[in-house]
Design an enzyme around this catalytic site. Structure first.
Site, short mmCIF file in Angstrom:
data_model
loop_
_atom_site.label_atom_id
_atom_site.label_comp_id
_atom_site.label_asym_id
_atom_site.label_seq_id
_atom_site.Cartn_x
_atom_site.Cartn_y
_atom_site.Cartn_z
N CYS A 206 -1.53 4.06 -6.05
CA CYS A 206 -1.29 4.22 -4.33
C CYS A 206 -0.76 2.78 -4.34
O CYS A 206 -1.23 1.69 -4.48
CB CYS A 206 -2.59 4.40 -3.87
N CYS B 207 6.19 5.63 -2.51
CA CYS B 207 4.87 6.30 -2.30
C CYS B 207 4.54 7.33 -3.20
O CYS B 207 5.41 8.14 -3.36
CB CYS B 207 4.85 6.83 -0.85
#
Length: 254
Positions: free
Chosen positions: A70, A177
């Site tokens: 992440c 992302c």
């Protein structure tokens, strides 16, 4: 050996899938935080406490390696997690694939969350690794959240909006992302033919395997997958079915 992956939502699935491909014997502990998601807009200290708390739980559950698949968690909390768990537990962070994209393309767009796009972190990465390429950021408003919900209409809307704001001369798009590879086919369809996509999941998984090997411990796992959601025993969010998480991870145990 247990490898823990920590993310607010489904963004950990692509890295977990690569780990399953590279080391199918490894036991995976997936720590998601649907109660706190999305992390991007939250205050920095809040995110640090959330991620460090998940890392502490991972170690208590027997994890010997921790992965932060992440960008938000890596930018905000990587150093804090390493300090919390100590040098004996490798912690692998995630960096958008700007360097390889800029090395292979003259013009690059970095698709990321609004928070990451506006961050000093991404600006520094572009300055350090952009080289001679023209690199621009494109904020993909709401895309990660829509992916977590499995909301196909919202996913398509966000991708279309992001593609419309991407320079027409772009040669490469960095998926900044970790959620975005889950909708890679829709992203490809929205971009001009020939645009190359770059993401970091495979590289992060490969680095994780290297760190596992450096520990020098025998591979004794059975390939099980355990899911915890916001600190509780749980299962992948309902939106995961949209992205065939079973195909990505193999058969999830009951």
């Amino acid at each position: 050996m247990i490898v823990a992956l920590i993310d607010s939502g489904l963004g950990l699935l692509p890295t977990a899938a690569w780990l399953r491909k590279l080391r199918p014997d490894v036991d995976l502990l997936l720590l998601l935080d649907p109660d706190g998601a999305p992390w991007g807009p939250k205050p920095e200290q809040w995110v640090v406490e959330r991620v460090v708390g998940a890392a502490r739980q991972a170690v208590e559950s027997g994890a010997e390696v921790i992965v932060l698949p992440c960008n938000t968690a890596s930018v905000t909390a990587l150093a804090h997690v390493r300090a919390e768990v100590g040098a004996s537990v490798p912690v692998i962070g995630t960096v958008p694939a700007i360097k390889p994209a800029a090395a292979q393309c003259n013009s690059v767009a970095v698709w990321a969350t609004a928070a990451t796009t506006a961050s000093r972190y991404q600006a520094d990465l572009i300055a350090r690794f952009g080289g001679d390429a023209k690199v621009v950021g494109v904020a993909c408003h709401g895309l990660a959240d829509a992916i977590d919900r499995g909301d196909i209409a919202a996913i398509r809307e966000s991708i279309a909006d992001s593609a419309a704001r991407t320079p027409t001369d772009v040669e490469g798009v960095v998926l900044g992302c970790t959620h975005y590879p889950l909708v890679i086919d829709a992203i490809i369809a929205a971009l001009p033919d020939g645009v190359r996509l770059f993401d970091s999941a495979q590289a992060v998984a490969a680095q994780t395997v290297r760190k596992m090997d450096e520990l020098g411990r025998p591979a004794t796992g059975t390939g099980t997958v355990t899911v915890r959601t916001s600190g509780r025993p749980g299962e992948l969010p309902s939106g995961a079915a949209t992205f065939e998480s079973g195909r990505l991870l193999g058969a999830l145990p009951a």
